[in-house]
Each structure stands twice: as C-alpha cells, then as structure tokens.
Design an enzyme around this catalytic site. Structure first.
Site, PDB file in Angstrom:
ATOM      1  N   GLY A 119      -5.258 -11.318   0.785  1.00 21.86           N
ATOM      2  CA  GLY A 119      -4.214 -10.464   0.034  1.00 21.86           C
ATOM      3  C   GLY A 119      -3.032 -11.349  -0.193  1.00 21.86           C
ATOM      4  O   GLY A 119      -2.475 -12.172   0.583  1.00 21.86           O
ATOM      5  N   ASP A 161       0.213 -10.301  -0.361  1.00 22.75           N
ATOM      6  CA  ASP A 161       1.303 -10.154   0.438  1.00 22.75           C
ATOM      7  C   ASP A 161       1.260 -11.044   1.663  1.00 22.75           C
ATOM      8  O   ASP A 161       2.226 -11.629   2.301  1.00 22.75           O
ATOM      9  CB  ASP A 161       1.508  -8.787   0.916  1.00 22.75           C
ATOM     10  CG  ASP A 161       0.361  -8.085   1.385  1.00 22.75           C
ATOM     11  OD1 ASP A 161      -0.836  -8.596   1.137  1.00 22.75           O
ATOM     12  OD2 ASP A 161       0.184  -7.018   1.971  1.00 22.75           O
ATOM     13  N   ARG A 162       0.095 -11.113   2.273  1.00 22.93           N
ATOM     14  CA  ARG A 162      -0.467 -12.061   3.365  1.00 22.93           C
ATOM     15  C   ARG A 162       0.230 -13.445   3.108  1.00 22.93           C
ATOM     16  O   ARG A 162       0.588 -14.105   3.729  1.00 22.93           O
ATOM     17  CB  ARG A 162      -1.876 -11.668   3.951  1.00 22.93           C
ATOM     18  CG  ARG A 162      -1.821 -10.566   4.453  1.00 22.93           C
ATOM     19  CD  ARG A 162      -3.478 -10.403   5.093  1.00 22.93           C
ATOM     20  NE  ARG A 162      -3.786 -11.191   6.164  1.00 22.93           N
ATOM     21  CZ  ARG A 162      -4.857 -11.147   6.861  1.00 22.93           C
ATOM     22  NH1 ARG A 162      -5.944 -10.594   6.103  1.00 22.93           N
ATOM     23  NH2 ARG A 162      -5.086 -11.757   7.777  1.00 22.93           N
ATOM     24  N   ASN A 206       0.738  -1.266  -0.102  1.00 19.36           N
ATOM     25  CA  ASN A 206      -0.002  -0.017  -0.151  1.00 19.36           C
ATOM     26  C   ASN A 206       0.934   1.478  -0.062  1.00 19.36           C
ATOM     27  O   ASN A 206       0.361   2.155  -0.508  1.00 19.36           O
ATOM     28  CB  ASN A 206      -0.877  -0.065   1.154  1.00 19.36           C
ATOM     29  CG  ASN A 206      -1.996  -1.181   1.133  1.00 19.36           C
ATOM     30  OD1 ASN A 206      -2.782  -1.168   0.271  1.00 19.36           O
ATOM     31  ND2 ASN A 206      -1.911  -1.965   2.132  1.00 19.36           N
ATOM     32  N   ASP A 266       2.153  -9.181  10.183  1.00 21.93           N
ATOM     33  CA  ASP A 266       2.642  -8.230   9.181  1.00 21.93           C
ATOM     34  C   ASP A 266       2.393  -6.731   9.407  1.00 21.93           C
ATOM     35  O   ASP A 266       1.234  -6.351   9.512  1.00 21.93           O
ATOM     36  CB  ASP A 266       2.212  -8.428   7.755  1.00 21.93           C
ATOM     37  CG  ASP A 266       2.974  -7.627   6.630  1.00 21.93           C
ATOM     38  OD1 ASP A 266       3.736  -6.537   7.114  1.00 21.93           O
ATOM     39  OD2 ASP A 266       2.937  -8.153   5.620  1.00 21.93           O
ATOM     40  N   THR A 299       1.412  17.015  23.375  1.00 22.42           N
ATOM     41  CA  THR A 299       0.498  16.527  22.518  1.00 22.42           C
ATOM     42  C   THR A 299       1.228  15.460  21.483  1.00 22.42           C
ATOM     43  O   THR A 299       0.756  14.126  21.455  1.00 22.42           O
ATOM     44  CB  THR A 299      -0.001  17.326  21.525  1.00 22.42           C
ATOM     45  OG1 THR A 299      -0.818  18.314  22.304  1.00 22.42           O
ATOM     46  CG2 THR A 299      -0.944  17.017  20.763  1.00 22.42           C
TER      47      THR A 299
END
Length: 234
Positions: free
Chosen positions: A92, A94-95, A9, A115, A170
């Site tokens: 997916g 990639d998975r 991605n 991952d 913050t």
C-alpha cells in the site's frame, strides 16, 4: 512549499509543508475547490500523493489544471534515505509513505512501523534496510462494525480512545474487546519482536492512539503526520 495528500479508506487528508507542517485538514469539499483554495493560500511548488482508493477522475482532472509537478507514490518509488529491499509491488502507498517517514527519522535501528487506522498494519525493517515482514488486522472501528454486522443483537457503536478493562453492559463489553484487544495485540507484537531485536524503535501513526503498558521499554514515537513526512522526504 509542498502539498501532501493522503487518501485512505476512510477519508482524504491534506497537509502543506515547508520546513515543518504549516497546515492540515480533512477534505470536506470537492477536489477542485480544495486545491484552488490551498493554492491561493500557500506558495505550492509541487504536489505529492499516496492513495489506497484507486483512480479518482475528479482528483486527476483538478490536478491537471495545476501548473506544478505532481508525484504519485507507489511501491516502486525508491526510499530516498537509504536503499531498502523486499518491498512487494502490492504494498500500500500509505504504508510505504509511513515507512519512509520513519526511516527518515531513524535510519540506523530496527524499526516497527504501526499504522492504526481502518486496519492496523505492521511493517518491520532491519537496520540495513530489509523489509523483514508485516501484518494486517482489523482496526478498532472495524472490529466494532464486524460485531454488529455479523450478529443479530449487538449494536452499532463508535470507537473511543479508551475503554475499561472489563465492561458492565453490552456497549462497554464491545468497547473493551475492541479497544483493549487492539492495544494488547500491538503490545504483544512489540514484546515478541523486542526479544529478537533489542534495538527496536516503534513508530505509530493513524487515527487510533494507545497508551502502552509501562513494560514497553523500547522507544515509541507517536507521529500523526508520519505519512506526510514520508511524502515530504521524496
């Protein structure tokens, strides 16, 4: 040698592998320039690809000019190490590549493959090859992006490898929740799954790395090249 391509991605990554990985890079030029350069540098016998980015006309045109076989990994490609069941057609690539990379290294135990990239994915395989289930959650940078995009005043900040447990302004408050929250989530899954699967072996890959608590006693293998190793095993 094999040219291995992992299109995620966030970026596209390439590796050249013989007995081991001899070259790694993130794509920084056109696909044609990248492939021509690597083909000139190495004796490439075939190309293997996993992608979550959909069709890429530029890449397909560049591949068509190569005189080597090209294999695209999909969930329908069987695991070359041993029979595996229950992998859904929407899985997916990639998975699936990371899962195969883990199974190739340890085919005899219950495996949790994590991952930690743009999203954090979890895949649990039994020792007999059944995909028992999985999970998807936002990765560290995605958590930070969401806090900025869905509030009026929280700033856009970049992920870091480590964060203090409790912040002092913050920025460090956000980093604490994003980085430590992701780590606590992963550790929580491991602890819970260990109760049911005492032979659990965890493999973790992706752009984010974590140092786990000392009470995580099962084997944990950090492998940044897990997707490539899965592609190479095909």
């Amino acid at each position: 040698m094999k040219l291995l391509i992992d299109i995620g991605n966030t970026s596209a990554k390439l590796a050249v592998m013989g007995a081991d990985i001899v070259h790694f890079e993130r794509r920084h030029e056109s696909w044609k320039e990248t492939l021509v350069r690597l083909m000139a540098m190495f004796s490439i016998a075939d190309v293997r690809i996993s992608t979550v980015a959909g069709e890429d006309g530029e890449l397909q045109e560049a591949l068509a000019q190569l005189e080597v076989p090209v294999q695209w990994l999909t969930p329908s490609v069987p695991c070359p190490v041993k029979p595996v069941w229950n992998v859904p057609p929407t899985y997916g690539a990639d998975r699936w590549a990371a899962d195969i990379g883990a199974i190739a290294q340890d085919p005899d135990h219950t495996l949790l493959i994590i991952d930690a990239g743009t999203c954090i994915t979890y895949d649990l395989f039994s020792a007999d090859g059944r995909l028992l289930g999985g999970a998807i959650s936002p990765g560290v940078q995605l958590r930070l992006n969401a806090m900025h995009e869905h509030t009026a005043l929280l700033p856009q900040i970049e992920a870091e490898k480590e964060a203090v447990l409790l912040g002092y302004d913050t920025r460090t408050h956000m980093l604490s929740a994003a980085v430590n929250g992701a780590r606590f989530e992963i550790e929580g899954y491991i602890r819970q799954l260990l109760l049911a699967y005492p032979d659990l072996h965890v493999f973790i890959t992706g752009g984010n790395t974590f140092d786990f608590s000392a009470d995580i006693t099962c084997p944990v293998t950090h492998d940044p090249y897990l997707v490539f190793k899965g592609l190479a095993a095909l």
